[in-house]
Design a protein around this motif. Structure first.
Motif, PDB file in Angstrom:
ATOM      1  N   ALA A  64       2.298   1.737  -3.386  1.00 50.51           N
ATOM      2  CA  ALA A  64       1.255   2.215  -4.311  1.00 50.51           C
ATOM      3  C   ALA A  64       0.948   3.692  -4.084  1.00 50.51           C
ATOM      4  O   ALA A  64       0.745   4.438  -5.046  1.00 50.51           O
TER       5      ALA A  64
ATOM      6  N   ASP B  87       0.839  -1.200   0.000  1.00 50.12           N
ATOM      7  CA  ASP B  87       0.000   0.000   0.000  1.00 50.12           C
ATOM      8  C   ASP B  87       0.876   1.254   0.000  1.00 50.12           C
ATOM      9  O   ASP B  87       0.617   2.198  -0.741  1.00 50.12           O
TER      10      ASP B  87
ATOM     11  N   GLU C 133       3.778   5.584  -5.674  1.00 50.92           N
ATOM     12  CA  GLU C 133       3.676   5.486  -7.131  1.00 50.92           C
ATOM     13  C   GLU C 133       2.562   6.392  -7.671  1.00 50.92           C
ATOM     14  O   GLU C 133       2.750   7.099  -8.653  1.00 50.92           O
TER      15      GLU C 133
ATOM     16  N   ALA D 201       1.335   3.860 -12.473  1.00 54.31           N
ATOM     17  CA  ALA D 201       1.119   3.461 -11.082  1.00 54.31           C
ATOM     18  C   ALA D 201       0.172   2.262 -10.952  1.00 54.31           C
ATOM     19  O   ALA D 201       0.133   1.623  -9.901  1.00 54.31           O
TER      20      ALA D 201
ATOM     21  N   ALA E  30      -1.179  -3.730  -4.424  1.00 51.26           N
ATOM     22  CA  ALA E  30      -1.636  -3.323  -3.085  1.00 51.26           C
ATOM     23  C   ALA E  30      -3.051  -3.821  -2.825  1.00 51.26           C
ATOM     24  O   ALA E  30      -3.357  -4.303  -1.726  1.00 51.26           O
TER      25      ALA E  30
ATOM     26  N   ALA F  35       1.318  -1.155  -9.320  1.00 51.87           N
ATOM     27  CA  ALA F  35       1.549  -1.057  -7.869  1.00 51.87           C
ATOM     28  C   ALA F  35       0.217  -1.002  -7.120  1.00 51.87           C
ATOM     29  O   ALA F  35       0.060  -1.616  -6.054  1.00 51.87           O
ATOM     30  N   ILE F  36      -0.737  -0.281  -7.667  1.00 52.43           N
ATOM     31  CA  ILE F  36      -2.058  -0.172  -7.046  1.00 52.43           C
ATOM     32  C   ILE F  36      -2.758  -1.533  -7.058  1.00 52.43           C
ATOM     33  O   ILE F  36      -3.364  -1.940  -6.062  1.00 52.43           O
TER      34      ILE F  36
END
Length: 119
Positions: free
Chosen positions: A56, A53, A59, A68, A75, A71-72
């Protein structure tokens, strides 16, 4: 179970957290020393979800949404793992907690981490 209002700034949940590098090191050490066949505990799932998290959040603040997005997504996946762990082991009721969306799951991680990290 944690049922507080949303944190106004997601990073406030991690204000006292160790550095991202320190958490990555902890994760690697945990995985390397965990006995074979033993399921990771809640601390592992919580720290993993919080780590992803935090990445993210950084990012999303630094890059375009399409950059991003991985990464999201990571998470969100880790947050769902924690929610499922808590539902299985701690009696968390997903319906009662209204944990429906990926954002709900990530918010749950933030509240859980904040509660866990308090002295």
């Amino acid at each position: 179970m944690i049922r507080e209002s949303h944190t106004p700034d997601p990073s406030t949940a991690y204000a006292t957290a160790p550095s991202i590098i320190t958490e990555i090191t902890w994760m690697a050490r945990y995985k390397a020393t965990r006995p074979t066949g033993r399921e990771p505990g809640r601390e592992f799932w919580l720290r993993k979800a919080a780590l992803l998290d935090r990445i993210a959040i950084k990012e999303a603040a630094s890059y375009a949404p399409e950059v991003a997005a991985p990464a999201i997504d990571a998470a969100a996946g880790a947050a769902l793992q924690l929610v499922r762990y808590d539902a299985t082991h701690d009696g968390l009721s997903l319906r009662g907690s209204e944990l429906i969306t990926a954002d709900d799951h990530r918010e749950y991680v933030r509240r859980a981490y904040l509660a866990w990290s308090r002295p």
